[in-house]
Motif scaffolding. Structure first.
Motif, PDB file in Angstrom:
ATOM      1  N   ASN A  91       0.854  -1.175   0.000  1.00 48.00           N
ATOM      2  CA  ASN A  91       0.000   0.000   0.000  1.00 48.00           C
ATOM      3  C   ASN A  91       0.893   1.228   0.000  1.00 48.00           C
ATOM      4  O   ASN A  91       2.083   1.141  -0.238  1.00 48.00           O
ATOM      5  N   ALA A  92       0.335   2.347   0.293  1.00 47.28           N
ATOM      6  CA  ALA A  92       1.095   3.599   0.214  1.00 47.28           C
ATOM      7  C   ALA A  92       2.096   3.764   1.352  1.00 47.28           C
ATOM      8  O   ALA A  92       2.882   4.684   1.344  1.00 47.28           O
ATOM      9  N   ILE A  93       2.063   2.872   2.330  1.00 50.70           N
ATOM     10  CA  ILE A  93       2.932   3.042   3.491  1.00 50.70           C
ATOM     11  C   ILE A  93       4.029   1.979   3.498  1.00 50.70           C
ATOM     12  O   ILE A  93       3.759   0.790   3.494  1.00 50.70           O
ATOM     13  N   ASP A  94       5.259   2.421   3.502  1.00 51.52           N
ATOM     14  CA  ASP A  94       6.416   1.550   3.683  1.00 51.52           C
ATOM     15  C   ASP A  94       6.996   1.869   5.052  1.00 51.52           C
ATOM     16  O   ASP A  94       7.043   3.023   5.459  1.00 51.52           O
ATOM     17  N   TRP A  95       7.450   0.840   5.745  1.00 51.15           N
ATOM     18  CA  TRP A  95       8.077   1.020   7.048  1.00 51.15           C
ATOM     19  C   TRP A  95       9.583   0.926   6.893  1.00 51.15           C
ATOM     20  O   TRP A  95      10.085   0.067   6.164  1.00 51.15           O
ATOM     21  N   ILE A  96      10.296   1.763   7.605  1.00 50.77           N
ATOM     22  CA  ILE A  96      11.755   1.771   7.572  1.00 50.77           C
ATOM     23  C   ILE A  96      12.241   1.721   9.020  1.00 50.77           C
ATOM     24  O   ILE A  96      11.771   2.483   9.865  1.00 50.77           O
ATOM     25  N   PHE A  97      13.172   0.800   9.289  1.00 48.35           N
ATOM     26  CA  PHE A  97      13.748   0.655  10.626  1.00 48.35           C
ATOM     27  C   PHE A  97      15.253   0.704  10.501  1.00 48.35           C
ATOM     28  O   PHE A  97      15.826   0.153   9.556  1.00 48.35           O
ATOM     29  N   MET A  98      15.906   1.364  11.441  1.00 46.57           N
ATOM     30  CA  MET A  98      17.367   1.425  11.427  1.00 46.57           C
ATOM     31  C   MET A  98      17.899   1.534  12.835  1.00 46.57           C
ATOM     32  O   MET A  98      17.218   2.014  13.734  1.00 46.57           O
ATOM     33  N   GLY A  99      19.111   1.038  13.002  1.00 47.59           N
ATOM     34  CA  GLY A  99      19.729   1.113  14.312  1.00 47.59           C
ATOM     35  C   GLY A  99      20.959   0.245  14.385  1.00 47.59           C
ATOM     36  O   GLY A  99      21.406  -0.311  13.384  1.00 47.59           O
TER      37      GLY A  99
END
Length: 146
Positions: free
Chosen positions: A70-78
């Motif tokens: 959908n229009a939302i992508d999740w991004i995680f970093m650390g």
């Protein structure tokens, strides 16, 4: 701004917003001694940014066209040692994650309904990895993600 409507998860950091996290000092970014560890995630809900992001990847071939997109992508970093707490992602359709840089250890556990039939496992992913065990261990994956 649409970006202000997006979700931000600071996890165990002192960040108050995505803008705050992305403005951390270079020393902290580089995990220099004496700096605090960090891990955060956010949902991209800006259609223009989503369009740019999606030029860099395709849906994995093994997922149906109806999988989560959908229009939302999740991004995680650390960095090492931090991450999200154990949780269940409540999504309607199959979804997937891509490891872009570094390595990550996933700890996967069965839901309460499957606790006596399913087993926990962990897997380490590297950039570009797709793990057969992680994706196709049907009793765990079905109980956790579908």
């Amino acid at each position: 701004k649409k970006t202000l409507d997006c979700q931000f998860f600071p996890y165990k950091t002192n960040f108050t917003s995505l803008f705050d996290a992305l403005s951390m000092p270079k020393e902290r970014v580089d995990y220099k001694p004496g700096t605090e560890p960090w891990y955060f995630g956010w949902s991209n809900c800006n259609e223009e940014i989503a369009s740019i992001l999606r030029q860099h990847y395709d849906r994995p071939y093994f997922l149906p066209k109806t999988s989560e997109l959908n229009a939302i992508d999740w991004i995680f970093m650390g960095g090492r040692g931090l991450g999200a707490h154990m949780h269940l992602d409540n999504v309607r359709l199959p979804s997937w994650q891509a490891q872009l840089k570094g390595t990550k250890e996933w700890l996967v556990a069965p839901t309460p309904e499957c606790i006596f039939q399913c087993h926990s496992f962990s897997i380490i992913v590297n950039p570009g990895d797709i793990s057969k065990e992680f994706l196709f261990n049907s009793s765990l994956i079905n109980s956790l993600f579908f």
